[in-house]
Design an enzyme around this catalytic site. Structure first.
Site, PDB file in Angstrom:
ATOM      1  CD  GLU A 196       0.493  -0.298   7.399  1.00 16.67           C
ATOM      2  OE1 GLU A 196       0.397  -0.778   8.480  1.00 16.67           O
ATOM      3  OE2 GLU A 196       0.252   0.702   6.708  1.00 16.67           O
TER       4      GLU A 196
ATOM      5  CD  GLU B 290      -3.654   1.019   5.180  1.00 14.74           C
ATOM      6  OE1 GLU B 290      -3.663   1.695   6.264  1.00 14.74           O
ATOM      7  OE2 GLU B 290      -3.993  -0.022   5.158  1.00 14.74           O
TER       8      GLU B 290
END
Ligand code: FCB
Length: 458
Positions: free
Chosen positions: A179, A358
Site C-alpha cells: 500500500e 488483504e
C-alpha cells in the site's frame, strides 16, 4: 442489527469458478505482530520512533511486544495450520535484517525469518513475503530523509536482492511494497502514520520514490530468483455520492489519487494526466527513465480491499448509506464494490493474476464464555468471498485470498483498540483464542476443498 451470513453450501456453490488450487490464507505484518523491537540486533524503525511521540497513537501504546510473535512463531504457525490455510502472508522487518537500512546484514534477524519459513513449509503452508510493510529503518529516515530521498531507491533494491537471494527458492511470492498510497499520503501528507509529516508535495515525491524503489527491487530480484514477484496496492474505489457533476469530478480525482496514481505507472508507464494537473506545482519531477524503471513486468498484483470511498461535494457532505453497516473503523461495508473494482481493473489494465492480499474488518469483539461470537465478521467475510467469486465468474483471474488479519494486532495509529483478527489476542497474557469467524473460515475452506455442493434450496 441481525446479520445473517449466507450458508456455507450457498457460498461454496458460488465459488465453483475458483481454481482448484486457489490459495486460502491470512495476512499479518512484522511491525503489527512481532514485538521484540530491539531483540537480536534489530534496529529501530520509524514506527518505534512514532510510537514514542506523545499523542501519535490513540491508546498511547507501542510495538515493543505487540503479539510477541517473534517468540511465539512456532505455536502461531500451528494455529495457521489448524485453520487449514494454504498460505500465509507476512512481512520482513527491514531493520531486523539490516538495522540501519544499509551496510551489514543482521544474521540473527535473517535467522528468524529462516526459521519461520521452514516452520511454514513443514506445516504445508506457502509463505508469501512482503518486503516493505511500513517499518522503514529509522537510521535511513534520519540520515537521508527516508522515502523523501532518491537515495533510498538503490538501498531498497539491495535489501530486496538479499532477501530474494536468501529465501527466493523457498517462498511462494515476494511483494515489494504494501500500500504505497498509505505510506506516502498518511505518512507524509496527513501525518496519521509515521513519520508524521504534513506536506502534499513531499507525499507526491515520496510516492514517486516508492514506485521507483518498487521497480528497482523487481529488477534486482529477477537477477537472483525465479519466485513470482509483484506489488500490493490499496484498492479503495471512489463512488460519487449523487449523480452531480461536482461529485463525479471529485470521485474521479479520489480514484486518481488512490488507484490510478499507482496502477498507471506500473502497468502503463505513465502517471495519470488529470492527477498531475491536480497536483500542479506539488507534482514530482518525472523523467522517462524513471517510468521505464517503474514499469517492470510483474507475476501478480496484490489487491487490498476493505471499503469504498463515498465522495460528496455538498455541504454538509452526504454520508455513505451503509446498508450493510460500518466496521469498527467506521468503514462502510460495501462488498459489491469488490466485484465491480476487480472487473474494472482487469479490463482497464490487463494485470497479471490477482491475489486479494488483504480484506477484513475491525469489530468490537468480546470474549463471552470462552468464545468470541463475531457474527459480523462471518457476515463480512462471506459477503466478500461471494463478491470475489462473482468477479471470477465475470472473468477476473484471482488466485488467492488472504483475510486481514490472522491476529488482533497493533492497528497503527489506532494502537490495540481495533480488533481485525481471526484470533482474539489477550495482550496481557498473549493468549490467542479462535473467534467464531476462525471456525467458520476453517469449515468453509474444508468444504471448498471437499467440493461439497449439496442441492440448494434457493
Ligand atoms: C491496511 C494495512 C494493514 C492493516 C489494515 C487494516 O491498510 O495494510 O496493515 O492495518 O489496513
Amino acid at each position: 442489527m441481525t446479520l445473517i451470513a449466507p450458508t456455507s453450501p450457498f457460498l461454496i456453490d458460488l465459488c465453483h469458478g475458483l481454481r482448484p488450487d486457489f490459495q486460502w490464507g491470512a495476512a499479518t505484518s512484522a511491525a503489527q505482530i512481532e514485538g521484540a523491537s530491539a531483540t537480536d540486533g534489530k534496529g529501530p524503525s520509524i514506527w518505534d520512533r512514532f510510537c514514542a511521540d506523545p499523542g501519535r497513537i490513540n491508546d498511547g501504546s507501542n510495538i515493543d511486544i505487540a503479539c510477541d510473535h517473534y517468540n511465539r512463531f512456532e505455536s502461531d504457525v500451528a494455529l495457521i495450520a489448524g485453520l487449514g490455510l494454504d498460505a500465509y502472508r507476512f512481512s520482513i522487518a527491514w531493520p531486523r535484517v539490516q538495522p540501519t537500512g544499509e551496510g551489514p546484514w543482521n544474521e540473527a534477524g535473517f535467522a528468524f525469518y529462516d526459521r519461520l519459513i521452514d516452520a511454514l513449509l513443514e506445516a504445508g503452508i506457502r509463505p508469501h513475503v512482503t518486503l516493505y510493510h511500513w517499518d522503514l529503518p529509522l537510521a535511513l529516515h534520519l540520515r537521508i530523509g527516508g522515502w523523501t530521498s532518491p537515495g533510498i531507491v538503490p538501498l531498497f533494491a539491495d535489501y530486496a536482492r538479499e532477501v530474494a537471494h536468501r529465501f527466493g527458492d523457498r517462498v511462494a511470492s515476494i511483494a515489494t511494497l504494501n500500500e504505497p498510497w498509505c505510506v506516502a499520503t498518511l505518512g507524509y501528507e496527513t501525518a496519521q502514520f509515521a513519520p508524521g509529516q504534513t506536506s502534499r508535495a513531499t507525499a507526491a515525491l515520496v510516492s514517486h520514490h516508492l514506485m521507483m524503489a518498487h521497480g528497482a527491487a523487481i529488477k534486482a530480484m529477477r537477477g537472483v530468483c525465479k519466485t513470482p514477484l509483484g506489488v500490493v496496492l490499496n484498492h479503495t474505489p471512489a463512488f460519487a455520492a449523487e449523480p452531480l457533476e461536482a461529485d463525479r469530478r471529485a470521485a474521479r480525482i479520489d480514484d486518481g489519487l488512490n488507484v490510478r496514481w499507482y496502477m498507471d505507472p506500473i502497468f502503463r508507464g505513465s502517471y495519470p494526466a488529470d492527477i498531475l494537473e491536480y497536483l500542479g506545482a506539488d507534482a514530482p519531477t518525472v523523467v522517462p527513465e524513471d517510468l521505464a524503471l517503474i514499469q517492470q513486468p510483474l507475476d501478480f498484483l496484490g489487491v487490498n480491499f476493505y471499503t469504498r470511498n463515498f465522495i460528496s461535494t455538498q455541504q454538509p457532505p452526504k454520508v455513505a448509506p451503509g446498508k450493510q453497516g460500518f466496521t469498527d473503523m467506521g468503514w462502510e461495508i460495501y462488498p459489491e464494490a469488490l466485484t465491480q473494482h476487480l472487473v474494472r481493473i482487469s479490463r482497464e489494465y490487463s494485470p497479471p493474476p490477482i491475489f486479494i492480499t488483504e480484506n477484513g474488518m475491525a469489530n468490537a469483539d468480546h470474549v463471552v464464555g470462552g468464545r468470541v461470537p463475531d457474527q459480523e465478521r462471518i457476515h463480512y467475510l462471506s459477503e466478500h468471498l461471494a463478491a470475489m467469486a462473482r468477479a471470477v465468474d465475470l472473468g477476473v483471474d484471482v488466485r488467492g485470498y488472504f483475510y486481514w488479519s490472522l491476529f488482533d494486532n497493533f492497528e497503527w495509529n489506532s494502537g490495540y483498540t481495533k480488533r481485525f483478527g481471526l484470533f482474539h489476542v489477550d495482550y496481557a497474557t498473549q493468549t490467542r483464542l479462535a473467534k467464531d469467524s476462525a471456525h467458520w473460515y476453517r469449515n468453509f475452506i474444508a468444504d471448498f476443498k471437499s467440493r461439497r455442493t449439496q442441492p440448494l434450496a434457493r
